[in-house]
Structures are given as structure tokens and as C-alpha cells.
Design a protein around this motif. Structure first.
Motif, PDB file in Angstrom:
ATOM      1  N   VAL A  92       9.751  23.359  54.990  1.00 42.77           N
ATOM      2  CA  VAL A  92       8.927  24.346  54.284  1.00 42.77           C
ATOM      3  C   VAL A  92       8.290  23.725  53.045  1.00 42.77           C
ATOM      4  CG1 VAL A  92       8.962  26.576  53.107  1.00 42.77           C
ATOM      5  CG2 VAL A  92      10.435  26.197  55.099  1.00 42.77           C
ATOM      6  N   LYS A  93       7.019  23.998  52.879  1.00 43.65           N
ATOM      7  CA  LYS A  93       6.270  23.593  51.692  1.00 43.65           C
ATOM      8  C   LYS A  93       5.586  24.831  51.110  1.00 43.65           C
ATOM      9  CE  LYS A  93       6.887  19.135  52.066  1.00 43.65           C
ATOM     10  NZ  LYS A  93       7.921  18.572  51.251  1.00 43.65           N
ATOM     11  N   ALA A  94       5.314  24.786  49.829  1.00 44.24           N
ATOM     12  CA  ALA A  94       4.597  25.870  49.160  1.00 44.24           C
ATOM     13  C   ALA A  94       3.198  26.010  49.750  1.00 44.24           C
ATOM     14  CB  ALA A  94       4.511  25.599  47.663  1.00 44.24           C
ATOM     15  N   SER A  95       2.669  27.214  49.738  1.00 43.60           N
ATOM     16  CA  SER A  95       1.373  27.479  50.373  1.00 43.60           C
ATOM     17  C   SER A  95       0.237  26.680  49.745  1.00 43.60           C
ATOM     18  CB  SER A  95       1.057  28.972  50.356  1.00 43.60           C
ATOM     19  OG  SER A  95       1.008  29.457  49.031  1.00 43.60           O
ATOM     20  N   GLY A  96       0.345  26.327  48.481  1.00 42.84           N
ATOM     21  CA  GLY A  96      -0.698  25.559  47.813  1.00 42.84           C
ATOM     22  C   GLY A  96      -0.878  24.157  48.383  1.00 42.84           C
TER      23      GLY A  96
ATOM     24  N   ILE B 278      11.299  41.209  57.914  1.00 40.53           N
ATOM     25  CA  ILE B 278      10.768  39.844  57.924  1.00 40.53           C
ATOM     26  C   ILE B 278       9.372  39.827  57.311  1.00 40.53           C
ATOM     27  CG2 ILE B 278       9.918  37.998  59.429  1.00 40.53           C
ATOM     28  CD1 ILE B 278      12.365  38.492  61.208  1.00 40.53           C
ATOM     29  N   VAL B 279       8.526  40.776  57.698  1.00 42.70           N
ATOM     30  CA  VAL B 279       7.172  40.860  57.132  1.00 42.70           C
ATOM     31  C   VAL B 279       7.263  41.055  55.618  1.00 42.70           C
ATOM     32  CG1 VAL B 279       5.018  42.178  57.111  1.00 42.70           C
ATOM     33  CG2 VAL B 279       6.178  41.698  59.285  1.00 42.70           C
ATOM     34  N   LYS B 280       8.142  41.931  55.184  1.00 41.01           N
ATOM     35  CA  LYS B 280       8.311  42.200  53.748  1.00 41.01           C
ATOM     36  C   LYS B 280       8.797  40.944  53.015  1.00 41.01           C
ATOM     37  CE  LYS B 280       8.583  45.000  50.182  1.00 41.01           C
ATOM     38  NZ  LYS B 280       7.387  45.507  49.539  1.00 41.01           N
ATOM     39  N   ALA B 281       9.697  40.182  53.638  1.00 41.64           N
ATOM     40  CA  ALA B 281      10.194  38.955  53.011  1.00 41.64           C
ATOM     41  C   ALA B 281       9.049  37.970  52.771  1.00 41.64           C
ATOM     42  CB  ALA B 281      11.282  38.323  53.876  1.00 41.64           C
ATOM     43  N   PHE B 282       8.136  37.846  53.740  1.00 43.88           N
ATOM     44  CA  PHE B 282       6.981  36.970  53.548  1.00 43.88           C
ATOM     45  C   PHE B 282       6.049  37.520  52.481  1.00 43.88           C
ATOM     46  CE2 PHE B 282       8.277  34.939  57.479  1.00 43.88           C
ATOM     47  CZ  PHE B 282       7.906  33.623  57.261  1.00 43.88           C
ATOM     48  N   GLU B 283       5.845  38.826  52.460  1.00 44.13           N
ATOM     49  CA  GLU B 283       4.978  39.429  51.438  1.00 44.13           C
ATOM     50  C   GLU B 283       5.535  39.174  50.039  1.00 44.13           C
ATOM     51  OE1 GLU B 283       4.812  43.512  52.669  1.00 44.13           O
ATOM     52  OE2 GLU B 283       3.273  43.115  54.192  1.00 44.13           O
ATOM     53  N   LEU B 284       6.846  39.245  49.894  1.00 40.71           N
ATOM     54  CA  LEU B 284       7.469  38.997  48.591  1.00 40.71           C
ATOM     55  C   LEU B 284       7.378  37.529  48.186  1.00 40.71           C
ATOM     56  CD1 LEU B 284      10.622  41.278  48.889  1.00 40.71           C
ATOM     57  CD2 LEU B 284       8.612  41.654  47.449  1.00 40.71           C
ATOM     58  N   ALA B 285       7.331  36.636  49.160  1.00 43.15           N
ATOM     59  CA  ALA B 285       7.246  35.200  48.872  1.00 43.15           C
ATOM     60  C   ALA B 285       5.850  34.791  48.401  1.00 43.15           C
ATOM     61  CB  ALA B 285       7.630  34.393  50.113  1.00 43.15           C
ATOM     62  N   LEU B 286       4.819  35.519  48.838  1.00 45.88           N
ATOM     63  CA  LEU B 286       3.437  35.102  48.581  1.00 45.88           C
ATOM     64  C   LEU B 286       3.076  34.917  47.102  1.00 45.88           C
ATOM     65  CD1 LEU B 286       1.538  37.102  51.333  1.00 45.88           C
ATOM     66  CD2 LEU B 286       1.961  34.646  51.252  1.00 45.88           C
ATOM     67  N   PRO B 287       3.459  35.813  46.199  1.00 46.11           N
ATOM     68  CA  PRO B 287       2.994  35.640  44.815  1.00 46.11           C
ATOM     69  C   PRO B 287       3.427  34.318  44.172  1.00 46.11           C
ATOM     70  CG  PRO B 287       3.893  37.834  45.130  1.00 46.11           C
ATOM     71  CD  PRO B 287       4.190  37.055  46.375  1.00 46.11           C
TER      72      PRO B 287
ATOM     73  N   GLY C 181      14.071  31.940  52.434  1.00 47.74           N
ATOM     74  CA  GLY C 181      14.665  33.186  52.932  1.00 47.74           C
ATOM     75  C   GLY C 181      13.903  33.771  54.111  1.00 47.74           C
ATOM     76  N   PRO C 182      12.570  33.915  53.988  1.00 50.21           N
ATOM     77  CA  PRO C 182      11.823  34.468  55.120  1.00 50.21           C
ATOM     78  C   PRO C 182      11.971  33.644  56.405  1.00 50.21           C
ATOM     79  CG  PRO C 182      10.483  34.573  53.136  1.00 50.21           C
ATOM     80  CD  PRO C 182      11.721  33.809  52.781  1.00 50.21           C
ATOM     81  N   TYR C 183      11.904  32.320  56.295  1.00 47.06           N
ATOM     82  CA  TYR C 183      12.038  31.509  57.514  1.00 47.06           C
ATOM     83  C   TYR C 183      13.472  31.522  58.045  1.00 47.06           C
ATOM     84  CZ  TYR C 183       7.263  29.898  57.577  1.00 47.06           C
ATOM     85  OH  TYR C 183       5.899  29.853  57.677  1.00 47.06           O
ATOM     86  N   ASN C 184      14.445  31.597  57.171  1.00 45.47           N
ATOM     87  CA  ASN C 184      15.828  31.737  57.622  1.00 45.47           C
ATOM     88  C   ASN C 184      16.000  33.056  58.371  1.00 45.47           C
ATOM     89  OD1 ASN C 184      18.478  30.631  57.781  1.00 45.47           O
ATOM     90  ND2 ASN C 184      19.135  32.116  56.255  1.00 45.47           N
ATOM     91  N   ALA C 185      15.343  34.109  57.887  1.00 51.29           N
ATOM     92  CA  ALA C 185      15.400  35.406  58.574  1.00 51.29           C
ATOM     93  C   ALA C 185      14.764  35.316  59.963  1.00 51.29           C
ATOM     94  CB  ALA C 185      14.702  36.476  57.733  1.00 51.29           C
ATOM     95  N   VAL C 186      13.618  34.609  60.081  1.00 47.47           N
ATOM     96  CA  VAL C 186      12.969  34.436  61.382  1.00 47.47           C
ATOM     97  C   VAL C 186      13.903  33.716  62.346  1.00 47.47           C
ATOM     98  CG1 VAL C 186      11.132  33.183  62.594  1.00 47.47           C
ATOM     99  CG2 VAL C 186      10.582  34.518  60.564  1.00 47.47           C
ATOM    100  N   LEU C 187      14.504  32.608  61.902  1.00 43.19           N
ATOM    101  CA  LEU C 187      15.392  31.842  62.785  1.00 43.19           C
ATOM    102  C   LEU C 187      16.620  32.649  63.195  1.00 43.19           C
ATOM    103  CD1 LEU C 187      15.199  28.305  61.143  1.00 43.19           C
ATOM    104  CD2 LEU C 187      14.131  29.068  63.272  1.00 43.19           C
TER     105      LEU C 187
ATOM    106  N   GLU D  88       8.105  26.185  47.130  1.00 43.24           N
ATOM    107  CA  GLU D  88       8.449  26.296  48.540  1.00 43.24           C
ATOM    108  C   GLU D  88       9.729  27.078  48.778  1.00 43.24           C
ATOM    109  OE1 GLU D  88      10.696  22.133  49.530  1.00 43.24           O
ATOM    110  OE2 GLU D  88       8.570  22.025  49.087  1.00 43.24           O
ATOM    111  N   SER D  89      10.634  27.097  47.808  1.00 44.00           N
ATOM    112  CA  SER D  89      11.904  27.807  48.001  1.00 44.00           C
ATOM    113  C   SER D  89      11.697  29.309  48.192  1.00 44.00           C
ATOM    114  CB  SER D  89      12.866  27.539  46.839  1.00 44.00           C
ATOM    115  OG  SER D  89      12.400  28.134  45.646  1.00 44.00           O
TER     116      SER D  89
END
Length: 160
Positions: free
Chosen positions: A57-61, A7-16, A27-33, A22-23
Motif C-alpha cells: 500500500v502507498k498513499a494516493s499522492g 468497507i466502503v466507509k473505511a475507504f472514505e475515511l482514509a481518503l482525507p 485498515g481498509p485493505y485488511n478489511a477487504v482481505l 499510506e497507513s
């Protein structure tokens, strides 16, 4: 307790790319749920069937702009209005995720009240109707994980 490394890795991969897309966080939030509500405990993560929790979910920006946060807040309130008739438990939780930052919303069946309270728009003055401070919970922090696990336990108690 710590989130599984996947789960941590999924979020790290989403960050860049997640600042604008937002898409990248779906995956990371689906993994958390799915981690919190496993099928072995008779939960199934599906869209809008007798909801106990939902996430938008919205993009971090989006965290940078008051108008984007306002849009996220309005989306949450609209989602509650769309779902409330299908809720079988006393409290429906909604998570507004902007990147890894969360704002926890609740709708209480008994009163029909949505929290946090809305901040009304004023057509004469510029008002931040969805302050950045509402998204103060980081899903990857210990506090964030504990809060989400607490929500999970409350939902499980309500579901009996």
C-alpha cells in the motif's frame, strides 16, 4: 455484488489523509482481505506464511509521480523475490495499491515470471518505467470488486 458498507466507509475515511499517509489504507485493505478470505473458509490473513496473495500500500499522492510509481513497482518485484520459495500454489497474486487504485501483479510458479513485464530503465533517456495506466483498477468500482472477487475464486480453486 457490492462491497459491504463498512468497507466502503473505511475507504472514505482514509481518503482525507491518505494522499500522504499510506497507513490510512492499511485498515481498509485488511478489511477487504478478511472479507474475501474469511477464517470460516480456513484462510487466515497473516504476513508471509504460505502466501496466496499480498498487498503493498502507498498513499494516493504517489500516483502523481513517475518516481513513486517506479518505487512501488520495484517493491512489488522485490516482494515476489522474497516470497516465491514459500508459495505452494501455481500463481501468487500481488496487489499494488496506491490509494484505492490497484495494479494486479502475478508470479507463476512454473515459469518464475512476474507480470506485468518490467519496463527497463534507460540511463540516457527519461522513461516512465511504471506508467500510471497500470493502476487503472479502482477497488471501489464494480469492475475493481469483480476483478478482486475473480482473483479470490482463482486462489480458492488453487488451494483446493
Amino acid at each position: 455484488m457490492v462491497w459491504p458498507k463498512t468497507i466502503v466507509k473505511a475507504f472514505e475515511l482514509a481518503l482525507p489523509h491518505g494522499e500522504f499517509d499510506e497507513s490510512e489504507y492499511y485498515g481498509p485493505y485488511n478489511a477487504v482481505l478478511n472479507h474475501l478470505f474469511p477464517i470460516e473458509e480456513e484462510f487466515l490473513v497473516v504476513p508471509q506464511k504460505h502466501p496466496v496473495i499480498f498487498i503493498e500500500v502507498k498513499a494516493s499522492g504517489h500516483i502523481q509521480h513517475a518516481s513513486s510509481r517506479e518505487e512501488a513497482d520495484l517493491q512489488m518485484r522485490e516482494r515476489f523475490r522474497n516470497l516465491f520459495e514459500d508459495v505452494d500454489i501455481g500463481v501468487l497474486y500481488g496487489l499494488s495499491a496506491i490509494g484505492s487504485k490497484l495494479c494486479v501483479y502475478t508470479w507463476t510458479k512454473e515459469t518464475g515470471r512476474i507480470l506485468p513485464k518490467p519496463i527497463p530503465i534507460d540511463l540516457e533517456y527519461t522513461i516512465d518505467t511504471a506508467p500510471r495506466s497500470r493502476w487503472d483498477l479502482d477497488v471501489l468500482s464494480t469492475e475493481g470488486e469483480e476483478r478482486i472477487r475473480g482473483i479470490k475464486e482463482h486462489i480458492k480453486t488453487m488451494c483446493g
